[in-house]
Design an enzyme around this catalytic site. Structure first.
Site, mmCIF file in Angstrom:
data_model
loop_
_atom_site.group_PDB
_atom_site.id
_atom_site.type_symbol
_atom_site.label_atom_id
_atom_site.label_comp_id
_atom_site.label_asym_id
_atom_site.label_seq_id
_atom_site.Cartn_x
_atom_site.Cartn_y
_atom_site.Cartn_z
ATOM 1 N N ARG A 181 0.825 -1.221 0.000
ATOM 2 C CA ARG A 181 0.000 0.000 0.000
ATOM 3 C C ARG A 181 0.859 1.272 0.000
ATOM 4 N NH1 ARG A 181 -2.808 -3.776 -0.557
ATOM 5 N NH2 ARG A 181 -4.725 -4.282 0.554
ATOM 6 N N SER B 129 -10.621 2.207 3.988
ATOM 7 C CA SER B 129 -9.731 1.893 5.116
ATOM 8 C C SER B 129 -8.975 3.153 5.510
ATOM 9 C CB SER B 129 -8.710 0.830 4.726
ATOM 10 O OG SER B 129 -9.367 -0.344 4.353
ATOM 11 N N GLU C 229 -3.647 5.516 6.201
ATOM 12 C CA GLU C 229 -3.568 5.187 4.772
ATOM 13 C C GLU C 229 -4.058 6.389 3.955
ATOM 14 O OE1 GLU C 229 -4.727 1.087 3.277
ATOM 15 O OE2 GLU C 229 -6.255 2.296 2.313
HETATM 16 P P1 NAP Z 1 -10.615 -9.399 5.353
HETATM 17 O O1 NAP Z 1 -10.757 -10.297 4.174
HETATM 18 O O2 NAP Z 1 -11.597 -9.448 6.460
HETATM 19 O O3 NAP Z 1 -9.165 -9.610 5.968
HETATM 20 C C1 NAP Z 1 -8.691 -8.790 7.041
HETATM 21 C C2 NAP Z 1 -7.255 -8.433 6.753
HETATM 22 O O4 NAP Z 1 -6.463 -9.595 6.813
HETATM 23 C C3 NAP Z 1 -7.141 -7.854 5.380
HETATM 24 O O5 NAP Z 1 -6.917 -6.492 5.491
HETATM 25 C C4 NAP Z 1 -6.041 -8.644 4.695
HETATM 26 O O6 NAP Z 1 -4.889 -7.894 4.414
HETATM 27 C C5 NAP Z 1 -5.640 -9.727 5.680
HETATM 28 N N1 NAP Z 1 -5.858 -11.044 5.033
HETATM 29 C C6 NAP Z 1 -7.003 -11.755 4.990
HETATM 30 N N2 NAP Z 1 -6.809 -12.930 4.374
HETATM 31 C C7 NAP Z 1 -5.517 -12.972 4.005
HETATM 32 C C8 NAP Z 1 -4.713 -13.918 3.336
HETATM 33 N N3 NAP Z 1 -5.206 -15.095 2.900
HETATM 34 N N4 NAP Z 1 -3.413 -13.621 3.102
HETATM 35 C C9 NAP Z 1 -2.903 -12.452 3.504
HETATM 36 N N5 NAP Z 1 -3.620 -11.500 4.158
HETATM 37 C C10 NAP Z 1 -4.905 -11.753 4.413
HETATM 38 O O7 NAP Z 1 -10.490 -7.879 4.833
HETATM 39 P P2 NAP Z 1 -11.630 -6.888 4.289
HETATM 40 O O8 NAP Z 1 -11.680 -5.708 5.135
HETATM 41 O O9 NAP Z 1 -12.900 -7.626 3.977
HETATM 42 O O10 NAP Z 1 -10.984 -6.456 2.910
HETATM 43 C C11 NAP Z 1 -10.854 -7.351 1.827
HETATM 44 C C12 NAP Z 1 -9.745 -6.857 0.930
HETATM 45 O O11 NAP Z 1 -10.073 -5.578 0.368
HETATM 46 C C13 NAP Z 1 -8.428 -6.675 1.671
HETATM 47 O O12 NAP Z 1 -7.395 -7.116 0.840
HETATM 48 C C14 NAP Z 1 -8.369 -5.205 1.925
HETATM 49 O O13 NAP Z 1 -7.029 -4.719 1.979
HETATM 50 C C15 NAP Z 1 -9.111 -4.617 0.759
HETATM 51 N N6 NAP Z 1 -9.755 -3.347 1.115
HETATM 52 C C16 NAP Z 1 -9.089 -2.176 0.950
HETATM 53 C C17 NAP Z 1 -9.720 -0.972 1.313
HETATM 54 C C18 NAP Z 1 -9.026 0.338 1.179
HETATM 55 O O14 NAP Z 1 -9.686 1.371 1.297
HETATM 56 N N7 NAP Z 1 -7.751 0.368 0.984
HETATM 57 C C19 NAP Z 1 -10.997 -0.978 1.834
HETATM 58 C C20 NAP Z 1 -11.622 -2.192 2.025
HETATM 59 C C21 NAP Z 1 -10.996 -3.369 1.649
HETATM 60 P P3 NAP Z 1 -4.722 -7.000 3.115
HETATM 61 O O15 NAP Z 1 -5.369 -5.706 3.442
HETATM 62 O O16 NAP Z 1 -3.240 -6.871 3.001
HETATM 63 O O17 NAP Z 1 -5.330 -7.703 1.957
#
Ligand code: NAP
Length: 369
Positions: free
Chosen positions: A193, A266, A363
């Site tokens: 990121r 996020s 972020e």
């Molecule tokens: P989630 O799937 O509930 O997972 C929680 C966190 O754990 C995530 O942030 C993810 O990191 C990490 N994670 C989960 N499974 C993983 C795996 N198999 N290997 C490595 N890391 C793992 O997260 P969520 O909030 O529903 O979001 C889903 C994805 O969308 C995530 O990748 C998240 O980063 C992305 N997202 C980004 C934003 C933004 O505004 N930047 C907003 C919402 C969601 P990572 O974040 O590194 O993937």
């Protein structure tokens, strides 16, 4: 409040070598004064820009930079405004809204297709078109608000896919060398990121990004939400389109609707800690999820920490809170101020520090001048 233009710049735009903007009409770019910028951000917060202009091509961009340099104004470039919190006092400089459009698709060998997209193109539009064309690489990044130009800055990522894997090069105006440059993937210094653009803040203004996609890729469905989604559907071999649809549906159910709420998604980055720190935390909190990176460090789920350890899921203070379905997402009610958001984020940082000793990092970009 003055809404009249302070400068009108006319220029002819012809085909630019190696670029995709083809317009031979004389175009006009307006530079305006005291323009409210809250309307251009998804937080819908922030005071006015002292100067504002929307650039539609590289010539406009050059003129906007020239104007700013002459007046010694700091520059803030915005795209979709989806990762930005603007100060209540506004931005005492030039806000440049990047509206450079265009997509140029080129088929290479071995099923590789490159697309060069203008920085002002809608990100979601690019992802949709790439999937419609049967190209792998961006499908996991469906439904992310913002523009193409923001994708390398933040190295946007979701469901195990970072955009840096698809970026071939970035075209940008270098405000130090005063010329357009082409930056390779390596030059961009991508990490989690993060990229060189965040560290050399304000130096580069991105005008286009070239992505390398493939007709023969493989979908990635390692994340639990995706696995669960396909297990429920009884789909053991999801296609490119299936993955895009799944991501759209999961995000719709888990994240706030950007049209209803003020939010930038996020608000913080997931912290990455040493293996030793993770072991210490695991002793205190045996259920703490951690994901081991290639270098041995462990990425923690900040959403989980905020929810389970800090009791902050759905927490609201005044007009600002965390989203009821995802604590990592800060949401603001109409009328919220940037100061309230900052105070609220400081409270979250304090709670995380108290429980884990970790100093979390934002972020979202904080714009003040
Ligand atoms: P989630 O799937 O509930 O997972 C929680 C966190 O754990 C995530 O942030 C993810 O990191 C990490 N994670 C989960 N499974 C993983 C795996 N198999 N290997 C490595 N890391 C793992 O997260 P969520 O909030 O529903 O979001 C889903 C994805 O969308 C995530 O990748 C998240 O980063 C992305 N997202 C980004 C934003 C933004 O505004 N930047 C907003 C919402 C969601 P990572 O974040 O590194 O993937």
């Amino acid at each position: 409040m003055e809404l009249t233009p302070v400068a009108v710049i006319r220029h002819n735009v012809g085909p630019i070598d190696g670029l995709f903007l083809f317009d031979t009409l004389a175009l006009i770019m307006l530079i305006q004064k005291n323009i409210p910028i809250a309307q251009y951000t998804t937080f819908k917060i922030g005071g006015p820009a002292r100067y504002f202009c929307a650039v539609k091509n590289e010539d406009d961009l050059l003129e906007a930079v020239k104007f700013s340099k002459e007046k010694k104004l700091p520059i803030l470039v915005i795209g979709g405004g989806s990762n930005l919190l603007v100060a209540d006092s506004g931005f005492n400089g030039m806000v440049i809204r990047n509206e450079i459009k265009g997509k140029d698709w080129k088929e290479g060998n071995d099923g590789i297709v490159t697309v060069t997209a203008g920085a002002g193109e809608d990100w979601e539009g690019l992802v949709k078109e790439s999937v419609d064309r049967g190209l792998y690489g961006l499908e996991g990044l469906s439904s992310i608000p913002g523009t193409v130009g923001a994708s390398p800055v933040q190295n946007i990522g979701a469901y195990g896919v970072d955009v840096s894997h698809a970026i071939k090069s970035v075209r940008a105006f270098d405000t130090t060398a005063l010329g357009f440059v082409s930056l390779s993937n390596e030059d961009c210094g991508f990490t989690y990121r993060d990229s060189m653009f965040k560290h050399e803040k304000g130096r580069y203004i991105i005008s286009a990004v070239t992505y390398e996609l493939s007709k023969n890729g493989k979908v990635s469905v390692e994340y639990k939400d995706l696995k669960d989604y396909f297990a429920k559907k009884g789909n053991s071999q999801p296609t490119l389109k299936d993955v895009r649809e799944a991501v759209i549906e999961i995000r719709k159910n888990k994240l706030p609707d950007w049209t209803d709420w003020g939010t930038a998604g996020s608000f913080f980055k997931n912290p990455v800690v040493s293996a030793q720190k993770f072991t210490e935390l695991k002793k205190l909190y045996p259920e703490l999820p951690g994901f081991t990176e290639q270098d041995g460090h462990v990425k923690l789920s900040l959403g989980w920490i905020l929810d389970k350890l800090c009791n902050a899921k759905g927490l609201t203070i005044g007009n600002v809170g965390t989203y009821e379905k995802q604590a990592l997402v800060v949401v603001a009610k109409p009328g919220a101020t940037a100061q309230e958001v900052l105070d609220f984020s400081n409270e979250l940082m304090r709670r995380v520090k108290d429980k884990t000793g970790i100093e979390i990092e934002g972020e979202v970009e904080w714009a003040v001048a």
